[in-house]
Scaffold this active site. Structure first.
Site: not given
Ligand code: PHB
Length: 369
Positions: A182, A187, A185, A325
């Site tokens: 990952h 992180y 986003h 989704r």
């Molecule tokens: C989330 O918990 O909304 C979430 C977690 C990891 C991601 C994106 C969103 O990469």
């Protein structure tokens, strides 16, 4: 059958996906504490979705320090590994393939979930005002502001790399088909890559080579722990998430993709910003350049519907498309796409946390007689 291209197999690493419809990683926050063990319900949840060409699990912590969200699972203890093995076996029993997404949240965390209640690590002690999810006394999910992080020491950075490698080893032992790093986003890996959150002056900061170093060293370590055929990586170029403008321009993005390509991982998974803000898709020219920069399998994701997915693959800009989704509410998404059947709507209230409701009880299509 319409949308035919989606139902054709595609090569990935040294294996093949049975179709090009991928289940995107989806955080569902139902793991058991203490221990961050995937819920037994996850066996049913993932195996219901085994008709996907590939399932990518919810983001999964590579260490205790990687944890930011209560209810997210880990893959750094024997107990977690054993729970994952049951999930993997149930997906394989239905002829599915499954990757585990390896996660370090970095600063998107809270001292209450950190070892010794210390501040979480990041590239630098920069707060971007992100929020994370904890549980209240009744076990309900609550959103809270992240704790201001501290700068990771060089020893801690080394340990992060080791933790990703060890998690990869555990994933292999649990029978997963792939690991997905990952890197998206906002992180930890993205925090090192971003000029905003990385203000280091050492070999992990200051210029783009150094800011990319952690991502590439993690990639290298995971490949050494398994091999390049079984390691993929997800990035989210030019999006905004977790209050971190992931920034960069096309040139920086193509540069890091070229660097990633030097390691020749099985796949590159691109999370487009559309899924957050619904805007800013990349231009056709940019997709083309990504394709030129990376020779192996490309998975696209971010606000796709079946028509857009079909077009992206027919245009040769991606080999497969991940749906997030839609997979929450449609375990049989592949069958629904193939029959042009309507999709179930998902219930917002049951996305995060809770039990089987909104998790394993979405209806599948009735077979016609
Ligand atoms: C989330 O918990 O909304 C979430 C977690 C990891 C991601 C994106 C969103 O990469």
């Amino acid at each position: 059958m319409s949308h035919e291209i989606l139902f054709t197999p595609v090569a990935i690493g040294n294996s093949q996906l049975k179709n090009r419809i991928v289940m995107a990683p989806l955080t569902r926050l139902r793991s058991i504490e203490p221990g961050d063990i995937p819920s037994p319900l996850a066996i049913e949840y993932y195996s219901q979705r085994a008709s996907a060409g590939l399932i990518i699990t919810e983001a999964t912590n590579v260490s205790a320090q990687a944890k930011g969200y209560q209810g997210a699972p880990g893959i750094h203890t024997d107990e977690q590994q054993a729970a994952w093995k049951k999930i993997v076996d149930s997906v394989h029993a239905k002829d599915g393939k499954i990757a585990v997404q390896l996660w370090h949240t970095g600063s998107v965390s809270h001292k209450n979930v950190q070892p010794n209640h210390s501040a979480p690590i990041s590239a630098s002690a920069v707060s971007v005002g992100s929020r994370t999810s904890l549980r209240d006394d009744n076990g309900n999910v609550i959103r809270v502001e992240s704790t201001t992080p501290r700068e990771a020491s060089l020893d801690e950075i080394k340990q992060v790399i080791i933790d990703f490698a060890n998690a990869t080893q555990r994933a292999k032992e649990a029978g997963f088909d792939f690991v997905e790093i990952h890197g998206a986003h906002g992180y930890l890996l993205a925090q090192f890559w971003s000029e905003i959150t990385n203000q280091r002056q050492d070999e992990y900061g200051d210029n783009r080579e150094n800011r990319a170093r952690l991502t590439l060293e993690v990639l290298d370590a995971c490949i050494k722990a398994w091999d390049k055929e079984h390691v993929g990586i997800r990035i989210s170029p030019m999006g905004e998430f977790n209050n971190l403008d992931l920034g960069h321009n096309e040139e920086d993005t193509l540069w890091i993709i070229e660097k990633i390509a030097e390691y020749s991982p099985a796949y590159l998974h691109i999370s487009e910003s559309d899924w957050v803000d619904g805007i800013s898709s990349y231009s056709p020219k940019f997709y083309k350049k990504i394709r030129q920069a990376f020779n192996n399998t490309i998975i696209a994701a971010g606000g796709y519907d079946v028509n857009k997915a079909e077009k992206r693959i027919n245009d040769s800009y991606a080999d497969a498309v991940a749906f997030g989704r839609a997979y929450i509410a449609n375990p049989d998404l592949v069958e629904r796409f193939s029959q042009d059947a309507p999709l179930n709507e998902s219930y917002k209230e049951t996305i995060y946390g809770g039990d089987e409701k909104g998790y394993i009880d979405y209806p599948i299509l009735q077979t016609k007689n």
